[in-house]
Design an enzyme around this catalytic site. Sequence first.
Site, PDB file in Angstrom:
ATOM      1  N   GLY A  95       0.829  -1.202   0.000  1.00 21.04           N
ATOM      2  CA  GLY A  95       0.000   0.000   0.000  1.00 21.04           C
ATOM      3  C   GLY A  95       0.860   1.247   0.000  1.00 21.04           C
ATOM      4  O   GLY A  95       2.092   1.178  -0.017  1.00 21.04           O
ATOM      5  N   GLU A 116       9.403  -2.501   4.769  1.00 19.22           N
ATOM      6  CA  GLU A 116       8.789  -2.371   3.438  1.00 19.22           C
ATOM      7  C   GLU A 116       9.815  -1.919   2.403  1.00 19.22           C
ATOM      8  O   GLU A 116       9.828  -2.403   1.268  1.00 19.22           O
ATOM      9  CB  GLU A 116       7.628  -1.375   3.492  1.00 19.22           C
TER      10      GLU A 116
HETATM   11  C1  5RP Z   1       2.470   0.721   6.272  1.00 19.94           C
HETATM   12  C2  5RP Z   1       2.241   1.404   4.983  1.00 19.94           C
HETATM   13  C3  5RP Z   1       0.910   1.197   4.352  1.00 19.94           C
HETATM   14  O1  5RP Z   1       1.089   0.490   3.175  1.00 19.94           O
HETATM   15  C4  5RP Z   1       0.285   2.538   4.094  1.00 19.94           C
HETATM   16  O2  5RP Z   1       0.169   3.204   5.335  1.00 19.94           O
HETATM   17  C5  5RP Z   1      -1.097   2.399   3.451  1.00 19.94           C
HETATM   18  O3  5RP Z   1      -1.942   1.727   4.330  1.00 19.94           O
HETATM   19  P1  5RP Z   1      -3.499   1.587   4.079  1.00 19.94           P
HETATM   20  O4  5RP Z   1      -3.671   0.725   2.885  1.00 19.94           O
HETATM   21  O5  5RP Z   1      -4.016   0.992   5.357  1.00 19.94           O
HETATM   22  O6  5RP Z   1      -4.048   2.992   3.851  1.00 19.94           O
HETATM   23  O7  5RP Z   1       3.080   2.075   4.434  1.00 19.94           O
HETATM   24  O8  5RP Z   1       3.703   1.074   6.817  1.00 19.94           O
END
Ligand code: 5RP
Length: 242
Positions: A95, A116
């Site tokens: 994400g 990530e």
């Molecule tokens: C986690 C991230 C997530 O991918 C990002 O915050 C998006 O999250 P969501 O799909 O819940 O909006 O970077 O560290």
Amino acid sequence: MSMLRLELIVSDVEALKREAGIAACDFIENGMKLGLGTGSTVRYTVIEIGRRMNEENLSVVGVPTSESTRELAESLGIPLVSLADAGVLDLVIDGADEFDSDFSLIKGGGGALTREKIVAQSSNGMVVVADDRKQVQALGAFDLPIEVLPFEWERTAARITEICSGDVTIRGGEEPFITDNGGYILDCSFGPSITNPSDLESTLLDIAGVVEVGLFVGICDAVVMASSGGIVTLVNPTGRLS
Ligand code: 5RP
């Protein structure tokens, strides 16, 4: 706004996350080594991978980017390996909190940015799943997450404040959020003004105590974006999937 309207908006956003998460599975091929991202959108991707493995004989192995994704993947029966054992991954699906027209990202809303980025940099391609609220002209309306060492974090925060004109706040406040790596997260309010994310990333990484910065530049190859009009797949023309 009425409670009913608010509930409808929340369920609409959830439906978009689900659509994007599932649509991104079109990039997956049998036998792939996959990076499994973190967050509420890519969660749907992981669930769909589990479904395809159980119902359609899909065979993949995954490297999770967080302990929460590890738990989810294990509960679905997705075989997991370490990066050390996997080597280079075929693809990571993850994400993002924001993406711009250059496919630069802000990530780390879930606090998993360091793992990530390690997984993304070890992959031959990166697909982002998002709803259309995440598409921006300039990065920075979403506070930039930076993972820092707990040791003298206030000093690290003070040095970041010399660069960031807005607030720099520790996530969790008096009871800091602790990452899977034992770090803290500073949420940095740059405002929608980050026009050179690469330079900003380098400047921030130069500060002792900074573990990783939630700017992902030159890594994202495609965004699977869900909106009320349907799914659009934006492919980075200079990326590895074009
Ligand atoms: C986690 C991230 C997530 O991918 C990002 O915050 C998006 O999250 P969501 O799909 O819940 O909006 O970077 O560290």
